[in-house]
Enzyme design. Structure first.
Site: not given
Ligand code: PA5
Length: 424
Positions: A278, A414, A299
């Site tokens: 990410e 989303k 394996h």
């Molecule tokens: O690293 C990040 O910012 C994302 O992975 C969020 O943690 C994830 O989308 C969850 O978001 P939130 O804490 O707003 O529910």
């Protein structure tokens, strides 16, 4: 606590002449001037961590352990993976404890959700809902379901002592619940989800699991001390970041395979996949992070790693001293012909598997390998390890000229999903 061996990486750092770039980037991290700088709070968090809050976390966790047998953590992505990674790494997959953490809200899977709800019918459970935005659909649905079940079981007033909220200071739909009397923890606004494991996002569930969060915090502090040195020659974290950068740029390796030899470290692999994926995977750049557990996956994927398309390098996390050990006993009949291992421990066998595989992959298969050795499987080592990777990830992204702290691409799914669901 940690040793980093880059001798199998096929990269000669001196030949890259990037020491000055590393210095500059380190300054961007330290002075918080790099892209996404309003999310660099994690970098010097060891200096600012609120120990009064840590005390409160420990008190609340004690209350939870005394009154409940289960904590349901509702969260996804950075609001879930860190806690789960550390919980499993330190407790193992079959903890010898009468308190369990169950994770919900990291999936829409109806079967998974149904089975968790069913299991909870017979548990005395508390909830920790974690969402920085307070609007994440997976988390919100899970929280709605589990909160209803809890209120049905113990009533609204008691539920107020059993639901803990971790969210942003102001934003989102969870913060208003504070006014209704639910205890709330704040995720600092300058720390994003995947960099938040040392905040209440990770600390509260870990404390509930009786994990020594002071030692975990100490590990983070060790990490900051060791890995914020701007001198490339003295900083193993930046050496690793630069090595992986060169593995892509010079050797054309597009995939980093995080390897462990402990099944209870598989979620550390998931945490790493999110952290690097990410943070770095933007603007058609970045290394694809994958993970494996050896010898299990030798394996299944071992053949590909040894002789398949040469697209990957490995970053191996090896633990020198496991939590537990098992001895192979002598058997008089020796029908399985294993007496050559009699009186040896499984840690001995696992280590030989690691060394044999390293030479098979690095020397015969020509697969570049980085090796990170953890002395122990304990809180302090884990704290240092996670800080090491967060700092390396920021350095890696800035080497690519990428903002490590946003995730614009995640919004596309989303948007489509909300359209299909008819959300206004
Ligand atoms: O690293 C990040 O910012 C994302 O992975 C969020 O943690 C994830 O989308 C969850 O978001 P939130 O804490 O707003 O529910």
């Amino acid at each position: 606590m940690m040793k980093i061996d880059l001798t199998h990486s096929q990269i000669k750092l001196d030949e890259l002449h990037l020491g000055d770039n590393v210095k500059q980037i380190d300054e961007m991290i330290r002075l918080k001037t790099g892209a996404g700088n309003d999310y660099l709070g994690w970098a010097d968090y060891p200096l600012h961590i609120d120990m009064h809050e840590v005390k409160r976390i420990k008190e609340d966790a004690k209350y939870v352990r005394e009154h409940f047998d289960t904590l349901v953590v509702c969260g996804i992505g950075g609001s879930y993976l860190g806690a789960r990674a550390v919980y499993e790494a330190l407790k193992g997959l079959y903890p010898e404890d009468n308190f369990e953490i169950i994770f919900l809200g990291q999936t829409f899977s109806p079967t998974y959700t149904y089975q968790v709800l069913k299991k909870l019918e017979n548990r005395r459970f508390a909830i920790n809902v974690i969402s920085k935005s307070g609007t994440t659909t997976e988390t919100s649905i899970a929280f709605r379901l589990v909160k209803k079940l809890l209120i049905e079981k113990i009533g609204l007033e008691n539920a107020k002592k059993a639901i803990y909220i971790t969210t942003d200071k102001e934003k989102g739909l969870l913060r208003p619940l504070e006014k209704e009397g639910y205890p709330v923890y704040t995720l600092p606004s300058d720390i994003g989800g995947r960099y938040s494991v040392f905040t209440p996002v990770g600390l509260f569930p870990l404390a509930c699991a009786n994990i020594d969060i002071d030692a975990f915090i100490q590990g983070m502090k060790d990490g900051m001390e060791k890995y914020s040195n701007p001198n490339l020659k003295e900083n193993a974290c930046y050496q690793y970041a630069l090595t992986r950068f060169a593995m892509k740029e010079k050797l054309g390796k597009d995939v980093e395979l995080f390897v462990t030899y402990e099944p209870q470290f598989q979620m550390v692999g998931e945490w790493l996949k999110q952290l690097f994926g990410e943070s770095e995977g933007k603007e058609h750049k970045g290394i694809f992070p994958a993970s494996c557990c050896f010898s299990t996956d030798l394996h299944s994927l071992g053949q590909f790693i040894q002789e398949g398309t040469p697209l990957l390098f490995e970053t191996i996390i090896y633990v020198d001293n496991p939590l537990h050990d098992v001895t192979i006993e002598e058997d008089k009949l020796d029908e399985d012909q294993l007496n050559y291992l009699a009186h040896k421990n499984l840690s001995f066998v696992n280590e030989k598997a690691f060394l044999g595989t390293l030479s098979a992959h690095a020397e015969v298969g020509n697969v570049p390998c980085n090796v990170i050795k953890l002395e122990k499987m304990d809180e302090r080592s884990l704290g240092e390890l996670l800080y090491f990777f967060m700092r390396a990830c920021a350095m890696s992204c800035y080497l690519l000229n990428i903002n490590p702290f946003n995730q614009p691409g995640v919004e596309v799914y989303k948007k489509n999903m909300f359209k299909l669901l008819g959300k206004k």
